[in-house]
Design a protein around this motif. Structure first.
Motif, PDB file in Angstrom:
ATOM      1  N   LYS A 182      -8.159  10.599  -0.435  1.00 55.30           N
ATOM      2  CA  LYS A 182      -8.570   9.405   0.314  1.00 55.30           C
ATOM      3  C   LYS A 182     -10.030   9.454   0.737  1.00 55.30           C
ATOM      4  O   LYS A 182     -10.609   8.443   1.095  1.00 55.30           O
ATOM      5  CB  LYS A 182      -7.674   9.229   1.538  1.00 55.30           C
ATOM      6  CG  LYS A 182      -6.193   9.020   1.185  1.00 55.30           C
ATOM      7  CD  LYS A 182      -5.337   8.885   2.416  1.00 55.30           C
ATOM      8  CE  LYS A 182      -3.896   8.554   2.050  1.00 55.30           C
ATOM      9  NZ  LYS A 182      -3.248   9.612   1.264  1.00 55.30           N
ATOM     10  N   ALA A 183     -10.625  10.638   0.731  1.00 55.32           N
ATOM     11  CA  ALA A 183     -12.031  10.793   1.115  1.00 55.32           C
ATOM     12  C   ALA A 183     -12.767  11.467  -0.037  1.00 55.32           C
ATOM     13  O   ALA A 183     -12.568  12.655  -0.290  1.00 55.32           O
ATOM     14  CB  ALA A 183     -12.145  11.627   2.386  1.00 55.32           C
ATOM     15  N   ILE A 184     -13.593  10.710  -0.728  1.00 55.72           N
ATOM     16  CA  ILE A 184     -14.312  11.226  -1.884  1.00 55.72           C
ATOM     17  C   ILE A 184     -15.714  11.675  -1.451  1.00 55.72           C
ATOM     18  O   ILE A 184     -16.435  10.911  -0.817  1.00 55.72           O
ATOM     19  CB  ILE A 184     -14.429  10.155  -2.988  1.00 55.72           C
ATOM     20  CG1 ILE A 184     -13.037   9.583  -3.321  1.00 55.72           C
ATOM     21  CG2 ILE A 184     -15.097  10.740  -4.230  1.00 55.72           C
ATOM     22  CD1 ILE A 184     -12.035  10.606  -3.797  1.00 55.72           C
ATOM     23  N   PRO A 185     -16.107  12.919  -1.771  1.00 46.38           N
ATOM     24  CA  PRO A 185     -17.452  13.381  -1.406  1.00 46.38           C
ATOM     25  C   PRO A 185     -18.542  12.493  -2.009  1.00 46.38           C
ATOM     26  O   PRO A 185     -18.334  11.846  -3.038  1.00 46.38           O
ATOM     27  CB  PRO A 185     -17.505  14.798  -2.010  1.00 46.38           C
ATOM     28  CG  PRO A 185     -16.075  15.209  -2.144  1.00 46.38           C
ATOM     29  CD  PRO A 185     -15.323  13.954  -2.459  1.00 46.38           C
ATOM     30  N   LYS A 186     -19.679  12.484  -1.376  1.00 44.99           N
ATOM     31  CA  LYS A 186     -20.791  11.658  -1.843  1.00 44.99           C
ATOM     32  C   LYS A 186     -21.489  12.249  -3.060  1.00 44.99           C
ATOM     33  O   LYS A 186     -22.093  11.527  -3.840  1.00 44.99           O
ATOM     34  CB  LYS A 186     -21.805  11.462  -0.712  1.00 44.99           C
ATOM     35  CG  LYS A 186     -21.275  10.698   0.483  1.00 44.99           C
ATOM     36  CD  LYS A 186     -20.869   9.278   0.097  1.00 44.99           C
ATOM     37  CE  LYS A 186     -20.407   8.496   1.320  1.00 44.99           C
ATOM     38  NZ  LYS A 186     -19.948   7.132   0.957  1.00 44.99           N
ATOM     39  N   PRO A 246      -4.134  18.267   2.751  1.00 46.40           N
ATOM     40  CA  PRO A 246      -3.162  19.287   3.145  1.00 46.40           C
ATOM     41  C   PRO A 246      -2.642  20.074   1.939  1.00 46.40           C
ATOM     42  O   PRO A 246      -2.599  19.549   0.823  1.00 46.40           O
ATOM     43  CB  PRO A 246      -2.030  18.477   3.792  1.00 46.40           C
ATOM     44  CG  PRO A 246      -2.676  17.196   4.215  1.00 46.40           C
ATOM     45  CD  PRO A 246      -3.729  16.918   3.192  1.00 46.40           C
ATOM     46  N   GLU A 247      -2.225  21.308   2.169  1.00 47.96           N
ATOM     47  CA  GLU A 247      -1.805  22.173   1.068  1.00 47.96           C
ATOM     48  C   GLU A 247      -0.663  21.577   0.261  1.00 47.96           C
ATOM     49  O   GLU A 247      -0.668  21.652  -0.972  1.00 47.96           O
ATOM     50  CB  GLU A 247      -1.390  23.547   1.603  1.00 47.96           C
ATOM     51  CG  GLU A 247      -0.968  24.504   0.501  1.00 47.96           C
ATOM     52  CD  GLU A 247      -0.674  25.900   0.991  1.00 47.96           C
ATOM     53  OE1 GLU A 247      -0.046  26.679   0.235  1.00 47.96           O
ATOM     54  OE2 GLU A 247      -1.077  26.245   2.127  1.00 47.96           O
ATOM     55  N   ALA A 292       1.157  19.055  -4.881  1.00 49.85           N
ATOM     56  CA  ALA A 292       1.747  17.897  -5.556  1.00 49.85           C
ATOM     57  C   ALA A 292       0.768  17.314  -6.577  1.00 49.85           C
ATOM     58  O   ALA A 292       1.156  16.969  -7.700  1.00 49.85           O
ATOM     59  CB  ALA A 292       2.149  16.837  -4.530  1.00 49.85           C
ATOM     60  N   LEU A 293      -0.494  17.206  -6.195  1.00 48.91           N
ATOM     61  CA  LEU A 293      -1.523  16.681  -7.087  1.00 48.91           C
ATOM     62  C   LEU A 293      -1.679  17.575  -8.315  1.00 48.91           C
ATOM     63  O   LEU A 293      -1.726  17.078  -9.451  1.00 48.91           O
ATOM     64  CB  LEU A 293      -2.854  16.579  -6.339  1.00 48.91           C
ATOM     65  CG  LEU A 293      -4.078  16.149  -7.152  1.00 48.91           C
ATOM     66  CD1 LEU A 293      -3.921  14.717  -7.631  1.00 48.91           C
ATOM     67  CD2 LEU A 293      -5.352  16.294  -6.313  1.00 48.91           C
ATOM     68  N   ALA A 350      -8.727  25.573  -5.220  1.00 51.85           N
ATOM     69  CA  ALA A 350      -8.453  24.475  -4.286  1.00 51.85           C
ATOM     70  C   ALA A 350      -7.518  24.930  -3.172  1.00 51.85           C
ATOM     71  O   ALA A 350      -7.719  24.594  -1.996  1.00 51.85           O
ATOM     72  CB  ALA A 350      -7.855  23.289  -5.043  1.00 51.85           C
ATOM     73  N   LEU A 351      -6.494  25.696  -3.521  1.00 52.13           N
ATOM     74  CA  LEU A 351      -5.552  26.196  -2.514  1.00 52.13           C
ATOM     75  C   LEU A 351      -6.221  27.223  -1.603  1.00 52.13           C
ATOM     76  O   LEU A 351      -5.974  27.240  -0.394  1.00 52.13           O
ATOM     77  CB  LEU A 351      -4.325  26.802  -3.194  1.00 52.13           C
ATOM     78  CG  LEU A 351      -3.394  25.788  -3.866  1.00 52.13           C
ATOM     79  CD1 LEU A 351      -2.332  26.503  -4.693  1.00 52.13           C
ATOM     80  CD2 LEU A 351      -2.732  24.887  -2.827  1.00 52.13           C
TER      81      LEU A 351
END
Length: 305
Positions: free
Chosen positions: A166-170, A188-189, A194-195, A209-210
């Motif tokens: 939901k929040a994409i880095p610039k 969240p982990e 899930a992704l 990522a984890l």
């Protein structure tokens, strides 16, 4: 007669294929009936391409064949679909978004509307995970990766394909695992898992990522004990390169973050001779505690130096 993309390729990378047509016969990437025969013209073959800039060819004499205005769109920096057959392959949504990130081209409004209709009608629900990751990861690796997410947002595909993000880095930089971990930094982990499962994310990207998710709360460590806990949680002694990538993710995610203290502490702790500690332990069960004590002392000395 053969066709090729206008963009120059080294001779060893030229791909040659027979002219063919495709007819939609089912959902998704594999739902096509392919017809290849001498009576298929080059123009018919070009008509099945995704974008006009990919529907340009030269004949044996070098004459440019451009029935859909691809050269003009290439010059003007426009990504435009060739025909409504674009609708038949949902991977093309991702490819257009990736090309936007790669070239900085704008997406034609008609093409954007067609991409949105593919999302609305459910055609985009039939994507093969491996092909999604292939296109997505290539777009994420581009210099203007944020333009891919902008395109996916505009056609309403991002909430369906990547609801966790939901929040994409610039801005993005570094290798793909670092970029993916940065993307997942605020997630969240459970959602990261899930992704990764849905997109069939490779192990290297998944693990970093984890790690970034689990380790970021310990980045404020200041005492030798806290720093050692960070190193152990991140498996920094066995996998120092991955830990270095984690610190790079933190630097990008937290402007102003300085990893120098953590790096100095790790260098000091890693220099402790675990074998020597084990050789003077009174019992195997005491080795771990003695090693931790020696590493904390080394960290304290290293930071004080």
């Amino acid at each position: 007669m053969t066709s090729r993309r206008l963009a120059a390729r080294p001779p060893a990378q030229l791909r040659i294929a027979l002219a063919r047509t495709e007819r939609k016969s089912g959902r998704g990437y594999k739902g096509f009936t392919i017809y290849a025969a001498p009576d298929v013209t080059l123009e018919q073959d070009l008509e099945r391409r995704d974008l006009t800039i990919n529907a340009i060819a030269r004949d044996e004499s070098g004459r440019l064949i451009d029935p859909f205005g691809g050269a003009r769109d290439l010059k003007e920096g426009v990504l435009r679909h060739v025909s409504d057959a674009f609708h038949d392959d949902p991977v093309r949504i991702l490819r257009v978004a990736r090309f936007a990130a790669r070239f900085g081209f704008r997406i034609d409004e008609g093409t954007m509307a067609l991409m949105k209709s593919m999302v609305d009608t459910g055609e985009a629900d039939h994507l093969v995970p491996e092909r999604v990751w292939q296109e997505f990861s290539r777009g994420l690796g581009e210099d203007q990766a944020e333009l891919m997410f902008d395109a996916l947002e505009r056609c309403d595909f991002r909430p369906k394909l990547l609801p966790e993000l939901k929040a994409i880095p610039k801005g993005f930089s570094g290798p793909l695992p670092v970029r993916f971990a940065l993307l997942c930094w605020p997630v969240p982990e459970a959602d990261i898992r899930a992704l990764c499962e849905r997109l069939k994310v490779p192990n290297e990207e998944r693990e970093l990522a984890l790690l970034a998710c689990r380790g970021q709360m310990l980045l404020g460590a200041s005492t030798p004990g806290e720093l050692l806990a960070l190193f152990k949680r991140a498996d920094a002694f066995r996998r120092p390169e991955r830990f270095g990538a984690f610190l790079e993710v933190a630097r990008l995610a937290r402007p102003g973050f300085n990893s120098e203290k953590i790096r100095r502490a790790l260098k000091a702790a890693a220099a402790v001779d675990a074998g020597e500690i084990a050789s003077r332990a009174s019992a195997p069960a005491a080795i771990s505690a003695l090693l931790d004590q020696a590493r904390e002392q080394a960290i304290a000395a290293g930071l004080a130096a």
